[in-house]
Each structure stands twice: as C-alpha cells, then as structure tokens.
Design a protein around this motif. Structure first.
Motif, short mmCIF file in Angstrom:
data_model
loop_
_atom_site.label_atom_id
_atom_site.label_comp_id
_atom_site.label_asym_id
_atom_site.label_seq_id
_atom_site.Cartn_x
_atom_site.Cartn_y
_atom_site.Cartn_z
N ALA A 1 0.87 -1.23 -0.06
CA ALA A 1 -0.02 0.15 -0.01
C ALA A 1 0.93 1.22 -0.15
O ALA A 1 0.54 2.28 -0.77
CB ALA A 1 -0.96 -0.07 1.22
N CYS A 2 1.97 1.28 0.81
CA CYS A 2 2.90 2.17 1.06
C CYS A 2 4.16 2.01 1.40
O CYS A 2 4.25 0.98 2.19
CB CYS A 2 2.17 3.55 1.75
N LYS B 1 -4.24 5.45 1.67
CA LYS B 1 -4.00 4.19 0.78
C LYS B 1 -4.40 2.99 1.35
O LYS B 1 -4.94 1.88 0.80
CB LYS B 1 -2.66 4.35 0.26
N ASP C 1 -0.68 10.57 2.78
CA ASP C 1 -1.21 9.78 1.86
C ASP C 1 -1.25 8.30 2.36
O ASP C 1 -2.24 7.39 2.04
CB ASP C 1 -0.76 9.86 0.41
#
Length: 376
Positions: A191-192, A221, A217
């Motif tokens: 996701a990140c 996310k 973010d």
C-alpha cells in the motif's frame, strides 16, 4: 462494520503506529472507530493515546469525537498476564461496550500467532501486515500464518523504508527486491512505503495531534485497500465432518494399499505407530500400524493391546487444509497443528507428506463439494 487486524511477525516494526494512524484517519473522516490494543506484552496504544489516570474497570476511552480506545496499559503498568485471561478481557470489553454500531474496529495485534491472535482471527476481518525491507523472511512467515488462519491480507505496509534527512530533506530509500517478491508470491499489494522522518516522529509523540494525519497519503491508501478487501470465507466443516468420518476409514485403507503397491519409503521403520485424527478434541479415527522398511510395506495392527512407540495427532481441520493445499505439512507441524509423542520431526513430515498426497486423490473432490468450494 469492518474489522482490521494490524499484524507483524515480530515487534519493533511500527505496528502500533500503523494501527493508531489508521484509526485516527478514519475518525477524522467521520467514521466511528474503535481501536483495541491486543498486544498484552507491549501495550503501546496507551503511550500513543495516553490518559491522565488508570481505569478502574474494562471500558473504552474516548480519544476524540469518533475514536474510542482500549489498552491493557490503561488498567495496569507492566504486568504479566496470561493469554487466556486477556482473551477473556477482550471478550468482556466487546460485550460491555456494544460495538455493533461502529464503522471500524482496529486491532493492534500481538506479534506472530499467539493464542490471542488465534482467538481474534475467528472474527470476520481483514489484515494489514507491517514489515520492514530487510526482514522479508518475517513478512513471508506472517503472510503464511494469515493463510493458515484464513485471514485475507488487504495490503502490506513497508515501514522504515528509507530516511528523510532533517536538514536538507533528501530521501534515501531502501530497496529490497526480496520484500517485493514475497508480496508478489502471496499476491498482496504494497500500500505504501513509510520512511523515517521528523514528521512521523512528531506525529507519534503527539498522539497524531501536532501533524494532521489527513495530510499523509499513507493511511488513505491503506484504508482504500482495506475497504475493497472482503474477509476470506472460512472453511465450514459442519457438513464435511460426517462425510469424512464415514469415508475416512476406507480412504485410509486405500491410501495404505496404494503406498504398499508403490513401495514408498516412509522412513519410520522399526516402530509401532498410532495415527489419531481429532475433531473438537475428540478422536474420530485412529489406527495402529507398523512400517516394514525392507518390504516397504505398511502393516495395520488390529490388536488394541499392542505397545505403541509413537503417536501422531492431527486435527481434522488441519488434515483437510493439507489435502486441499491451503497449508503444507511442514508448516502445519511447526505451527503445532500436527503434534507427536516419540516421533522425530523429519519422520512425521515425510509420513504425512506421503499420506496426504495419496489422500488428496481420494478425498479432495468430496471435501470441495461439501464445503461449496467447487462452485465458481
């Protein structure tokens, strides 16, 4: 209501930070959110969202308009508590707090697969797994554990993925292709990638008050992946048990006959063995056998008074998962789902691998039909 398990194989990877960040982000977006610290040995949620004085009883603490928390640290300082006792405490909390109307429940899970984790995995939730670049083997093991317990992993968070310089802002990213390969192997998205930075440090130290969590973010996310992931359908054994109970003796007999026909080497010569299959702690099938290494033949003993050298226990659910290919024999043994008395590990694994391979031919389609897994 959506249930989210924030998991990792080991501590110290930022699991509590991710769980708190998800909860805070959701509450800022207007969703009623409950964050439960299920890590009894390291209750970090009580440090991220501290309270002025200890609670007298089990209850949720309101952190802001939409966020409620519970942590073992709200009740006691560092105290050793049994897993069973803490499971009972979580049960009481969920019952007393009446969380049926909340939008999200986030569990900051204990590391690995403790008894607490095994209990919570029975709830219909999805996982967010936290890992760090150079510990890709830990990530692989954690994703395997989730598969064993039939918990869908929505995404992986790669924490400590680099460093942002406090002076010049330069981002030095850590790349590890093995980390990416593990995610690809389990078909789980990353996701990140969250770096080490002053903003992240300030966010944690201030309980997400000094920095606006919505500006990052990362949590947006993660939540997007969580929202589009459905809990995995649990394997329902209710219909399977009776079918297997009736057919298993013949299937075992046919399996033994096939092994004898093919003269397979089971590697357990010279001992009298008893294989015991259990369901809900009760024996549903057992048979005593001896393997002749010279003839490569299994001899089944009918004499109930025969002296047993080795006993091998397996739960019916584990046997079915092995036959269906959900888990392999090695993993089942190491997770304690196959346990033994007086048998060397390698011998057990070799025996079960041969037995499950033969059983798969005979029973897999029957199990799939009973469980509804053959329907598209």
């Amino acid at each position: 209501m959506k249930i989210v398990f924030v998991t990792s194989l080991k501590g110290g990877v930022g699991k509590s930070f991710i769980a708190s960040g998800i909860a805070k982000y959701l509450s800022k977006k207007g969703f009623s959110t409950v964050l439960i610290d299920a890590d009894v040995d390291s209750p970090n949620i009580s440090e991220i969202f501290p309270i002025e004085k200890k609670l007298d009883d089990i209850q949720l603490v309101q952190i802001d308009d939409n966020l409620y928390c519970f942590s073992f640290g709200y009740l006691f300082d560092a105290v050793s508590m049994s897993s069973r006792q803490y499971v009972n405490m979580i049960k009481d909390l969920l019952h007393l707090a009446d969380v049926s109307d909340v939008d999200y429940i986030i569990f900051d899970m204990p590391a690995g697969a403790s008894d607490i984790a095994k209990f919570l995995f029975n709830y219909p939730g999805v996982a967010v797994t936290v890992g760090i670049p150079d510990r890709w083997k830990d990530l692989e093991r954690m994703l395997t554990i989730l598969n064993i317990h039939q918990v869908a992993c929505a995404c992986v968070v790669e924490n400590f993925a680099g460093v942002i310089c406090s002076n010049c802002g330069y981002y030095n990213e850590y790349d590890d292709e093995n980390f990416v390969k593990v995610c690809e192997k389990f078909k789980v998205p990353i996701a990140c990638k969250i770096p080490i930075s002053d903003d992240i440090k300030l966010m944690v130290e201030s309980g997400f008050e000094a920095v606006d969590v919505e500006e990052f973010d990362y949590f947006k996310k993660i939540v997007e992946y969580v929202d589009k992931t459905e809990p995995m359908k649990k394997l329902d054994l209710s219909d399977i048990v009776e079918v297997v109970r009736k057919k298993l003796p013949k299937i075992v007999a046919k399996t033994i006959k096939e092994i004898n026909k093919r003269k397979l080497d089971l590697g357990i010569g010279g001992t009298i063995n008893e294989l015991i299959i259990l369901h809900d702690g009760k024996v549903i099938l057992s048979f005593v056998f001896e393997y002749d290494p010279e003839q490569r033949k299994i001899i089944v003993h009918r004499d109930a008074n025969k002296k047993i050298d080795c006993r091998i226990f397996v739960e019916l659910e584990t046997l079915i998962k092995i036959i269906l290919g959900y888990i392999n024999v090695e993993t089942a043994y190491l997770m304690g789902q196959i346990y033994t008395e007086g048998v060397v590990m390698k011998k057990v694994i070799k025996l079960f691998r041969k037995l499950s391979d033969q059983m798969r031919c005979e029973i897999s389609q029957i199990i799939k039909q009973c469980a509804g897994l053959d329907k598209k």
